[in-house]
Design a protein around this motif. Structure first.
Motif, PDB file in Angstrom:
ATOM      1  N   ARG A 127       1.231  -9.518  15.195  1.00 53.85           N
ATOM      2  CA  ARG A 127       0.010 -10.033  14.573  1.00 53.85           C
ATOM      3  C   ARG A 127      -0.955  -8.885  14.270  1.00 53.85           C
ATOM      4  NH1 ARG A 127      -5.055 -12.915  17.504  1.00 53.85           N
ATOM      5  NH2 ARG A 127      -6.217 -13.426  15.619  1.00 53.85           N
ATOM      6  N   ARG A 128      -1.097  -7.968  15.212  1.00 51.43           N
ATOM      7  CA  ARG A 128      -2.026  -6.847  15.012  1.00 51.43           C
ATOM      8  C   ARG A 128      -1.627  -6.003  13.802  1.00 51.43           C
ATOM      9  NH1 ARG A 128      -1.396  -1.960  17.517  1.00 51.43           N
ATOM     10  NH2 ARG A 128      -0.217  -2.945  19.213  1.00 51.43           N
ATOM     11  N   VAL A 129      -0.338  -5.711  13.686  1.00 48.60           N
ATOM     12  CA  VAL A 129       0.144  -4.914  12.552  1.00 48.60           C
ATOM     13  C   VAL A 129      -0.141  -5.628  11.235  1.00 48.60           C
ATOM     14  CG1 VAL A 129       2.199  -4.007  11.425  1.00 48.60           C
ATOM     15  CG2 VAL A 129       1.919  -3.721  13.892  1.00 48.60           C
ATOM     16  N   LEU A 130       0.173  -6.923  11.187  1.00 47.95           N
ATOM     17  CA  LEU A 130       0.002  -7.686   9.953  1.00 47.95           C
ATOM     18  C   LEU A 130      -1.472  -7.822   9.566  1.00 47.95           C
ATOM     19  CD1 LEU A 130       2.550 -10.576  10.618  1.00 47.95           C
ATOM     20  CD2 LEU A 130       2.805  -8.733   8.962  1.00 47.95           C
ATOM     21  N   GLU A 131      -2.302  -8.185  10.531  1.00 47.46           N
ATOM     22  CA  GLU A 131      -3.702  -8.420  10.197  1.00 47.46           C
ATOM     23  C   GLU A 131      -4.456  -7.125   9.915  1.00 47.46           C
ATOM     24  OE1 GLU A 131      -6.051 -11.562  11.611  1.00 47.46           O
ATOM     25  OE2 GLU A 131      -4.523 -12.260  13.020  1.00 47.46           O
ATOM     26  N   THR A 132      -4.030  -6.042  10.514  1.00 50.28           N
ATOM     27  CA  THR A 132      -4.644  -4.752  10.199  1.00 50.28           C
ATOM     28  C   THR A 132      -4.408  -4.408   8.731  1.00 50.28           C
ATOM     29  OG1 THR A 132      -4.435  -3.915  12.461  1.00 50.28           O
ATOM     30  CG2 THR A 132      -4.607  -2.281  10.715  1.00 50.28           C
ATOM     31  N   GLU A 133      -3.182  -4.581   8.273  1.00 51.62           N
ATOM     32  CA  GLU A 133      -2.877  -4.310   6.869  1.00 51.62           C
ATOM     33  C   GLU A 133      -3.581  -5.305   5.953  1.00 51.62           C
ATOM     34  OE1 GLU A 133      -1.428  -2.581   3.440  1.00 51.62           O
ATOM     35  OE2 GLU A 133      -1.662  -1.836   5.483  1.00 51.62           O
ATOM     36  N   ALA A 134      -3.618  -6.575   6.360  1.00 55.00           N
ATOM     37  CA  ALA A 134      -4.294  -7.589   5.543  1.00 55.00           C
ATOM     38  C   ALA A 134      -5.770  -7.252   5.362  1.00 55.00           C
ATOM     39  CB  ALA A 134      -4.135  -8.964   6.187  1.00 55.00           C
ATOM     40  N   ALA A 135      -6.409  -6.748   6.409  1.00 51.90           N
ATOM     41  CA  ALA A 135      -7.826  -6.387   6.314  1.00 51.90           C
ATOM     42  C   ALA A 135      -8.027  -5.247   5.316  1.00 51.90           C
ATOM     43  CB  ALA A 135      -8.360  -5.991   7.690  1.00 51.90           C
ATOM     44  N   GLY A 136      -7.125  -4.269   5.352  1.00 54.12           N
ATOM     45  CA  GLY A 136      -7.223  -3.173   4.397  1.00 54.12           C
ATOM     46  C   GLY A 136      -7.058  -3.647   2.963  1.00 54.12           C
ATOM     47  N   LEU A 137      -6.105  -4.533   2.740  1.00 53.75           N
ATOM     48  CA  LEU A 137      -5.890  -5.081   1.407  1.00 53.75           C
ATOM     49  C   LEU A 137      -7.088  -5.916   0.960  1.00 53.75           C
ATOM     50  CD1 LEU A 137      -2.155  -6.214   1.770  1.00 53.75           C
ATOM     51  CD2 LEU A 137      -2.999  -4.271   0.437  1.00 53.75           C
ATOM     52  N   ALA A 138      -7.639  -6.681   1.892  1.00 53.52           N
ATOM     53  CA  ALA A 138      -8.751  -7.570   1.559  1.00 53.52           C
ATOM     54  C   ALA A 138      -9.998  -6.791   1.149  1.00 53.52           C
ATOM     55  CB  ALA A 138      -9.068  -8.471   2.747  1.00 53.52           C
ATOM     56  N   ALA A 139     -10.176  -5.592   1.689  1.00 50.28           N
ATOM     57  CA  ALA A 139     -11.367  -4.806   1.359  1.00 50.28           C
ATOM     58  C   ALA A 139     -11.467  -4.529  -0.135  1.00 50.28           C
ATOM     59  CB  ALA A 139     -11.354  -3.483   2.136  1.00 50.28           C
ATOM     60  N   HIS A 140     -10.327  -4.440  -0.814  1.00 51.12           N
ATOM     61  CA  HIS A 140     -10.322  -4.173  -2.250  1.00 51.12           C
ATOM     62  C   HIS A 140     -10.237  -5.443  -3.089  1.00 51.12           C
ATOM     63  CE1 HIS A 140     -10.126   0.044  -1.550  1.00 51.12           C
ATOM     64  NE2 HIS A 140      -8.907   0.042  -1.041  1.00 51.12           N
ATOM     65  N   ARG A 141      -9.959  -6.587  -2.448  1.00 53.38           N
ATOM     66  CA  ARG A 141      -9.674  -7.796  -3.221  1.00 53.38           C
ATOM     67  C   ARG A 141     -10.603  -8.966  -2.934  1.00 53.38           C
ATOM     68  NH1 ARG A 141      -4.340  -8.124  -5.165  1.00 53.38           N
ATOM     69  NH2 ARG A 141      -4.589 -10.390  -5.078  1.00 53.38           N
ATOM     70  N   ILE A 142     -11.323  -8.916  -1.832  1.00 50.29           N
ATOM     71  CA  ILE A 142     -12.092 -10.080  -1.415  1.00 50.29           C
ATOM     72  C   ILE A 142     -13.131 -10.471  -2.462  1.00 50.29           C
ATOM     73  CG2 ILE A 142     -13.835  -8.761  -0.123  1.00 50.29           C
ATOM     74  CD1 ILE A 142     -13.655 -11.061   2.009  1.00 50.29           C
ATOM     75  N   THR A 143     -13.221 -11.752  -2.745  1.00 47.83           N
ATOM     76  CA  THR A 143     -14.154 -12.258  -3.744  1.00 47.83           C
ATOM     77  C   THR A 143     -15.537 -12.460  -3.115  1.00 47.83           C
ATOM     78  OG1 THR A 143     -13.685 -14.583  -3.257  1.00 47.83           O
ATOM     79  CG2 THR A 143     -12.261 -13.474  -4.882  1.00 47.83           C
TER      80      THR A 143
END
Length: 236
Positions: free
Chosen positions: A97-113
């Motif tokens: 979970r930590r690995v997945l959510e860490t990457e998701a947070a990085g991706l979200a920083a550029h995509r979050i509406t």
């Protein structure tokens, strides 16, 4: 390979080969059984297996259809796998979970509406109000906690990561409830961590978002050995 496996493999090939797509109706039972070279009983067993996996949807009196094949639906059975492993193997799942959510947070920083950012802000404000109440409504705090993580994962834009996070994160609710009840300051730390993640997302800083999320989940993960096997369930 069993006859049931032959059915599963045959339908899989029909989907991956483009013959069947999301929402398409399977051929009638007699024709499909003949095509796959199996009995109608074996075909039914295979269809049942694919229904459990979220690949097919049988509608009474209407036939069998391919589902949307949405990753969240296809991976829903992972939650069952996680539960089967019980409490003794919770930590490896948390590490994933930590690995997945860490990457998701990085991706979200550029995509979050802006809308999702505001939604996350609302969730954090709700969690803060919950912490300010006495006694603290711990299940309500966990609900807000889970919703915040769901928003971040969803805004990463990768439906597979989102589906995996959804499947694994539900397994952490019992541990988080125990932390809130027995570890002084745990929920306040979680709130501070979430605020830091939110600020990184608002700033569009992917590296900061990854670091903040990783630090937060590592703090949760390190508490796991302290959680007793008879700790209450979050739903109780």
């Amino acid at each position: 390979m069993s006859r049931t496996d032959e059915v599963v493999d045959g339908v899989r090939r029909m989907i991956t080969g483009g013959e069947l797509g999301p929402g398409d109706r399977l051929p009638v039972e007699k024709d499909l059984a003949e095509r796959l070279g199996v009995s109608r009983g074996s075909l039914r067993e295979g269809v049942r297996a694919l229904t459990v996996l979220g690949v097919l949807d049988t509608r009474q009196g209407d036939g069998t259809y391919v589902t949307s094949l949405d990753p969240a639906r296809l991976m829903s059975s992972l939650q069952f796998v996680v539960d089967l492993h019980g409490d003794t193997s919770a930590r490896p799942f948390h590490a994933v979970r930590r690995v997945l959510e860490t990457e998701a947070a990085g991706l979200a920083a550029h995509r979050i509406t802006p809308e999702a950012l505001e939604q996350a802000r609302t969730v954090l404000d709700q969690a803060a109000r919950t912490l300010a109440q006495q006694p603290v409504d711990h299940p309500a705090f966990i609900e807000a906690d889970t919703e915040f993580h769901r928003i971040v994962a969803d805004q990463g834009g990768n439906p597979v990561i989102t589906a995996l996070v959804e499947a694994i994160a539900g397994r952490t609710a019992r541990e988080r409830l125990w932390r809130g009840l027995h570890e002084e300051g745990a929920e306040a730390r979680t709130q501070r961590d979430h605020e830091a993640v939110w600020r990184a997302l608002a700033a569009g800083d992917a590296e900061a978002a990854r670091v903040r999320m990783a630090a937060h989940l590592l703090d949760v993960e390190e508490t796991l050995p302290l959680v007793p096997a008879d700790a209450p369930d979050a739903a109780e």
